[in-house]
Design an enzyme around this catalytic site. Structure first.
Site, PDB file in Angstrom:
ATOM      1  N   PHE A 148     -15.739  24.499  38.615  1.00 24.88           N
ATOM      2  CA  PHE A 148     -16.201  23.141  38.287  1.00 24.88           C
ATOM      3  C   PHE A 148     -16.240  22.215  39.500  1.00 24.88           C
ATOM      4  O   PHE A 148     -16.960  21.216  39.495  1.00 24.88           O
ATOM      5  CB  PHE A 148     -15.287  22.521  37.212  1.00 24.88           C
ATOM      6  N   LYS A 172     -23.578  32.152  36.422  1.00 29.79           N
ATOM      7  CA  LYS A 172     -22.777  31.613  35.302  1.00 29.79           C
ATOM      8  C   LYS A 172     -21.943  30.458  35.873  1.00 29.79           C
ATOM      9  O   LYS A 172     -20.883  30.670  36.449  1.00 29.79           O
ATOM     10  CB  LYS A 172     -21.865  32.723  34.752  1.00 29.79           C
ATOM     11  N   GLU A 175     -18.555  25.779  32.750  1.00 28.66           N
ATOM     12  CA  GLU A 175     -18.971  25.153  31.498  1.00 28.66           C
ATOM     13  C   GLU A 175     -18.497  23.700  31.401  1.00 28.66           C
ATOM     14  O   GLU A 175     -18.834  22.980  30.471  1.00 28.66           O
ATOM     15  CB  GLU A 175     -18.474  25.967  30.297  1.00 28.66           C
ATOM     16  N   CYS A 280     -10.835  23.264  47.205  1.00 27.09           N
ATOM     17  CA  CYS A 280     -10.006  24.413  47.585  1.00 27.09           C
ATOM     18  C   CYS A 280      -9.554  24.305  49.033  1.00 27.09           C
ATOM     19  O   CYS A 280      -8.698  25.039  49.471  1.00 27.09           O
ATOM     20  CB  CYS A 280     -10.761  25.710  47.370  1.00 27.09           C
TER      21      CYS A 280
HETATM   22  P1  NAD Z   1     -11.518  28.799  36.982  1.00 24.52           P
HETATM   23  O1  NAD Z   1     -10.952  30.029  37.565  1.00 24.52           O
HETATM   24  O2  NAD Z   1     -10.866  28.223  35.761  1.00 24.52           O
HETATM   25  O3  NAD Z   1     -13.056  29.031  36.569  1.00 24.52           O
HETATM   26  C1  NAD Z   1     -13.981  29.586  37.472  1.00 24.52           C
HETATM   27  C2  NAD Z   1     -15.049  30.328  36.684  1.00 24.52           C
HETATM   28  O4  NAD Z   1     -14.436  31.404  35.969  1.00 24.52           O
HETATM   29  C3  NAD Z   1     -15.759  29.456  35.655  1.00 24.52           C
HETATM   30  O5  NAD Z   1     -17.134  29.764  35.671  1.00 24.52           O
HETATM   31  C4  NAD Z   1     -15.110  29.863  34.346  1.00 24.52           C
HETATM   32  O6  NAD Z   1     -15.966  29.749  33.239  1.00 24.52           O
HETATM   33  C5  NAD Z   1     -14.743  31.309  34.586  1.00 24.52           C
HETATM   34  N1  NAD Z   1     -13.546  31.722  33.823  1.00 24.52           N
HETATM   35  C6  NAD Z   1     -12.477  30.943  33.508  1.00 24.52           C
HETATM   36  N2  NAD Z   1     -11.581  31.652  32.802  1.00 24.52           N
HETATM   37  C7  NAD Z   1     -12.076  32.905  32.687  1.00 24.52           C
HETATM   38  C8  NAD Z   1     -11.592  34.104  32.064  1.00 24.52           C
HETATM   39  N3  NAD Z   1     -10.407  34.155  31.437  1.00 24.52           N
HETATM   40  N4  NAD Z   1     -12.355  35.209  32.146  1.00 24.52           N
HETATM   41  C9  NAD Z   1     -13.536  35.179  32.790  1.00 24.52           C
HETATM   42  N5  NAD Z   1     -14.042  34.074  33.375  1.00 24.52           N
HETATM   43  C10 NAD Z   1     -13.324  32.949  33.336  1.00 24.52           C
HETATM   44  O7  NAD Z   1     -11.581  27.715  38.163  1.00 24.52           O
HETATM   45  P2  NAD Z   1     -11.943  26.175  38.062  1.00 24.52           P
HETATM   46  O8  NAD Z   1     -10.822  25.445  37.402  1.00 24.52           O
HETATM   47  O9  NAD Z   1     -13.316  25.995  37.531  1.00 24.52           O
HETATM   48  O10 NAD Z   1     -11.989  25.803  39.611  1.00 24.52           O
HETATM   49  C11 NAD Z   1     -10.862  25.429  40.350  1.00 24.52           C
HETATM   50  C12 NAD Z   1     -10.279  26.602  41.100  1.00 24.52           C
HETATM   51  O11 NAD Z   1     -11.246  27.179  41.951  1.00 24.52           O
HETATM   52  C13 NAD Z   1      -9.130  26.204  42.005  1.00 24.52           C
HETATM   53  O12 NAD Z   1      -8.140  27.189  41.926  1.00 24.52           O
HETATM   54  C14 NAD Z   1      -9.759  26.196  43.389  1.00 24.52           C
HETATM   55  O13 NAD Z   1      -8.865  26.395  44.460  1.00 24.52           O
HETATM   56  C15 NAD Z   1     -10.717  27.314  43.265  1.00 24.52           C
HETATM   57  N6  NAD Z   1     -11.780  27.208  44.245  1.00 24.52           N
HETATM   58  C16 NAD Z   1     -11.748  28.079  45.290  1.00 24.52           C
HETATM   59  C17 NAD Z   1     -12.716  28.002  46.271  1.00 24.52           C
HETATM   60  C18 NAD Z   1     -12.697  28.952  47.435  1.00 24.52           C
HETATM   61  O14 NAD Z   1     -13.674  28.984  48.134  1.00 24.52           O
HETATM   62  N7  NAD Z   1     -11.647  29.708  47.661  1.00 24.52           N
HETATM   63  C19 NAD Z   1     -13.728  27.035  46.182  1.00 24.52           C
HETATM   64  C20 NAD Z   1     -13.736  26.181  45.093  1.00 24.52           C
HETATM   65  C21 NAD Z   1     -12.752  26.280  44.123  1.00 24.52           C
END
Ligand code: NAD
Length: 498
Positions: A148, A172, A175, A280
Site C-alpha cells: 500500500f 495485483k 487492496e 521501507c
Molecule cells: P503486506 O505484506 O501486508 O501486503 C503486500 C501485498 O501482499 C498486498 O498486495 C497484499 O494484498 C498481499 N498480501 C497480504 N497478505 C497476504 C497473504 N496472507 N497472502 C498473500 N498475499 C497477501 O504489506 P503492506 O502492509 O501493504 O506494505 C507495508 C510493508 O511493505 C512494510 O513491511 C514495508 O517495509 C514493506 N515494503 C518493503 C519495500 C522494500 O522495497 N523492501 C518497499 C515498500 C514496502
C-alpha cells in the site's frame, strides 16, 4: 460509492467477486469500494496475458520503447490526478505523492532504453570459424504483487521493465489504495500497449495464491512485509517460478560524535516522519554514539519536532498525513505504549494529535522515544509509523554490531565528518543500501534496489540492471557455418581451444 475494478485485456471489469471498502485515512470514512478478484477472474487475466505474449515477444524492442516514451508523457501530463488519487486513499501529502510519482517515472525512463539494455554479448572466433553470443529472452507471463505504501512507484519498479523486456504482466496491487495503481496502468494502455499485455487484478490472498499456483506465471516480483515476502518466495519457488520478494525493514542511522547535529536533525526529520514513516527506507532508529551526541540529538530533535505539521493530503504545507488504517494506527500506538512500559522515555508523544476538521482520521503525530534498548519489542519489530527511537551506545563498533544483529538489512546511514569511519562503515555493514550523510539512500532507477538479510528473498534486486536480468533468461548460441566440402571427423573428447 464508486467501485474500483480490474483491468483485463484492455477493459475495466467491475462485475463479480467480493467487495471491500476503501478508506480515506484523513476522514476515516469508507468512500469507495474495491472488487476482490476470484480465482476465475485471475485465471482469466493470466489467460489474456498468455494470449498476448507471442506477438508482444516478437515486437521489436524499439517499438516497445516508443510506448514507454508515450507512457512517460502521459504520466507527466496526468500527474495532478495521480497525486490526488494517491492522497485520497493513501493519505500522503501532495508534495510527497509527486516525489513518489517522479521516482516511478524514472523507472519508465530507464525502460525506454530497452534496445540498448537488451543488446546482449557477442564473441567472434571462440573457435576456428565459430562465433558465440548471449541474448536475453523474455520469460512469458510475469506477475507483480505490491504494497500500500507506494501505490504508484512500486508497481512502476516492476512492469515497465518486465513489459519492455517482452513479457506480459498481471499486477495485483494493494487492496487498501488501488485507484492510482489502476489509473496508471490505464495510462500505459492508452499509450498504445496491445490488449492483454498489462492486466491489473485487485484482490487479496485468493488472487495472490492463484498467481502463485498457476503454471503459466513464470516469475513473481513481490514487495511487502517480511512474513508475506517469505511465504511468496517459498511458494513461488516450490512451484518452479523465479521470484524476488522484498520485505520489511528497520533502518538505523548512526550519529557519530563528530556529526553536524543540526544537519543530522534536519535529515532525520524527513527520513523518520515523511510519509508518516510508512516507507521501507524510513529511518526509524537513531543510534547515537556517546551521551554528548545523544543529548544534543534528542534536545535539538525535540525542538524541531514542535514545528511538524500532520494533516490532510491536499494541504501542501503539511509535512505528513495519516497512517493507512485505524488498525494500523492502533498498532503504531501499541508500540509507543510498549516502549514506554519497557522503560524507554517518550520525549515527544504523538499518540493523540489534534487535527482540526479531521477528528476521525487515522493520525499519529511525530513521536520521539529516547533510551530504547535492543531487547524491546518496539526495537525489534518494524513499526511503520512516524516514530523515531534513539538507542545510546558508546562506540561505532557497538552501533555497527547492533545493525548487523538486526533481522532486517534494508537501508542504513551514517552521519559523520570522518571519511575513514564512513568508508569502514559502508564497506563492512551488513545492509543492502547505505547512505553517508544521505538519510534515504534509495538507489536511482539505473542502479538497483534491494536489502539484505530478511529484507529481501531472492538473488536479484528490484529495477535497474537487476530488473533486466530478473525479467529475462539468458540464451547462449554458438554457431559455425562449415565451408562447402570441408567436413571434420567425429571427435569424442571435450571440445577445447588448447
Ligand atoms: P503486506 O505484506 O501486508 O501486503 C503486500 C501485498 O501482499 C498486498 O498486495 C497484499 O494484498 C498481499 N498480501 C497480504 N497478505 C497476504 C497473504 N496472507 N497472502 C498473500 N498475499 C497477501 O504489506 P503492506 O502492509 O501493504 O506494505 C507495508 C510493508 O511493505 C512494510 O513491511 C514495508 O517495509 C514493506 N515494503 C518493503 C519495500 C522494500 O522495497 N523492501 C518497499 C515498500 C514496502
Amino acid at each position: 460509492m464508486s467501485t474500483i475494478g480490474h483491468l483485463i485485456n484492455g477493459r475495466v471489469v467491475t462485475e463479480g467477486g467480493r467487495k471491500q471498502e476503501v478508506y480515506n485515512p484523513a476522514t476515516g470514512a469508507a468512500e469507495k469500494e474495491v472488487v476482490l478478484a476470484t480465482k476465475a477472474t485471475v485465471e482469466e487475466a493470466i489467460a489474456c496475458a498468455q494470449a498476448a505474449y507471442p506477438a508482444w515477444r516478437d515486437t521489436p524492442p524499439i517499438k516497445r520503447a516508443r510506448i514507454m516514451f508515450k507512457f512517460k508523457e502521459l504520466l507527466e501530463a496526468n500527474a495532478d490526478k495521480i497525486c490526488e488519487l494517491i492522497g485520497q486513499e493513501h493519505g500522503k501529502i501532495s508534495h510527497d505523492a509527486a516525489g513518489e510519482l517522479q521516482r516511478g517515472i524514472e523507472n519508465v525512463e530507464y525502460a525506454c532504453g530497452i534496445p540498448e539494455l537488451l543488446k546482449g554479448e557477442y564473441s567472434k572466433n571462440v573457435g576456428p570459424g565459430i562465433d558465440s553470443w548471449s541474448e536475453f529472452q523474455p520469460l512469458g507471463v510475469v506477475a507483480g504483487i505490491t504494497p500500500f505504501n507506494f501505490p504508484v512507484m512500486v508497481p512502476l519498479w516492476m512492469y515497465p521493465m518486465a513489459i519492455a523486456c517482452g513479457n506480459t504482466f498481471v499486477l495485483k496491487p494493494s487492496e487498501r489504495d488501488p485507484s492510482s495503481t489502476l489509473y496508471v496502468a490505464q495510462l500505459l494502455q492508452e499509450a498504445g500497449l496491445p490488449d492483454g499485455v498489462i492486466n491489473v487484478v485487485n484482490g487479496d490472498k485468493e488472487a495472490v495464491d492463484t498467481l502463485l499456483n498457476d503454471e503459466r506465471v513464470k516469475a513473481v516480483s513481490f514487495v511487502g512485509s517480511t512474513p508475506i515476502a517469505e511465504y511468496i518466495y517459498t511458494t513461488a519457488n516450490a512451484n518452479g517460478k523465479r521470484c524476488q520478494a522484498l520485505g520489511g525493514a528497520k533502518n538505523h542511522a548512526i550519529v557519530m560524535p563528530d556529526a553536524d547535529i543540526d544537519n543530522a536533525v534536519n535529515q532525520l526529520l524527513g527520513a523518520a516522519f515523511g510519509s508518516s514513516g510508512e516507507r521501507c527506507m524510513a529511518l526509524s532508529v537513531a543510534v547515537a554514539v556517546g551521551d554528548a551526541a545523544a543529548d544534543a540529538l534528542v534536545s535539538k530533535m525535540q525542538a524541531a519536532m514542535a514545528d511538524l505539521k500532520v494533516g490532510v493530503y491536499s494541504e501542501s504545507s503539511n509535512d505528513f498525513g495519516p497512517v493507512i488504517t485505524a488498525a494500523h494506527r492502533d498498532k503504531v500506538v501499541g508500540f509507543i505504549n510498549s516502549a514506554e512500559a519497557d522503560g524507554a522515555n517518550v520525549v515527544v508523544d504523538g499518540r493523540n494529535p489534534e487535527v482540526a476538521g479531521y477528528e476521525k482520521g487515522f493520525f499519529v503525530g511525530g513521536t520521539l522515544i529516547d533510551r530504547v534498548t535492543p531487547q524491546m519489542d518496539s526495537y525489534q519489530q518494524e513499526i511503520f509509523g512516524p516514530v523515531l527511537q534513539v538507542v545510546r551506545v558508546n562506540t561505532m563498533e557497538e552501533a555497527m554490531a547492533l545493525i548487523d544483529d538486526h533481522e532486517y538489512g534494508n537501508g542504513t546511514c551514517i552521519f559523520t565528518r570522518d571519511g575513514e569511519a564512513a568508508r569502514y562503515f559502508s564497506d563492512h555493514i551488513q545492509v543492502g543500501m547505505v547512505g553517508i550523510n544521505v538519510p534515504l539512500p534509495v538507489p536511482v532507477a539505473y542502479h538497483s534496489f534491494g536489502g539484505w538479510k530478511r529484507s529481501l528473498f531472492g538473488d536479484l534486486h528490484a529495477y535497474g540492471p537487476d530488473g533486466v536480468r530478473f525479467n529475462t533468461k539468458r540464451k547462449t548460441i554458438t554457431q559455425r557455418w562449415p565451408s562447402a566440402g570441408v567436413r571434420e571427423g567425429a571427435s569424442f573428447s571435450m571440445p577445447t581451444m588448447k
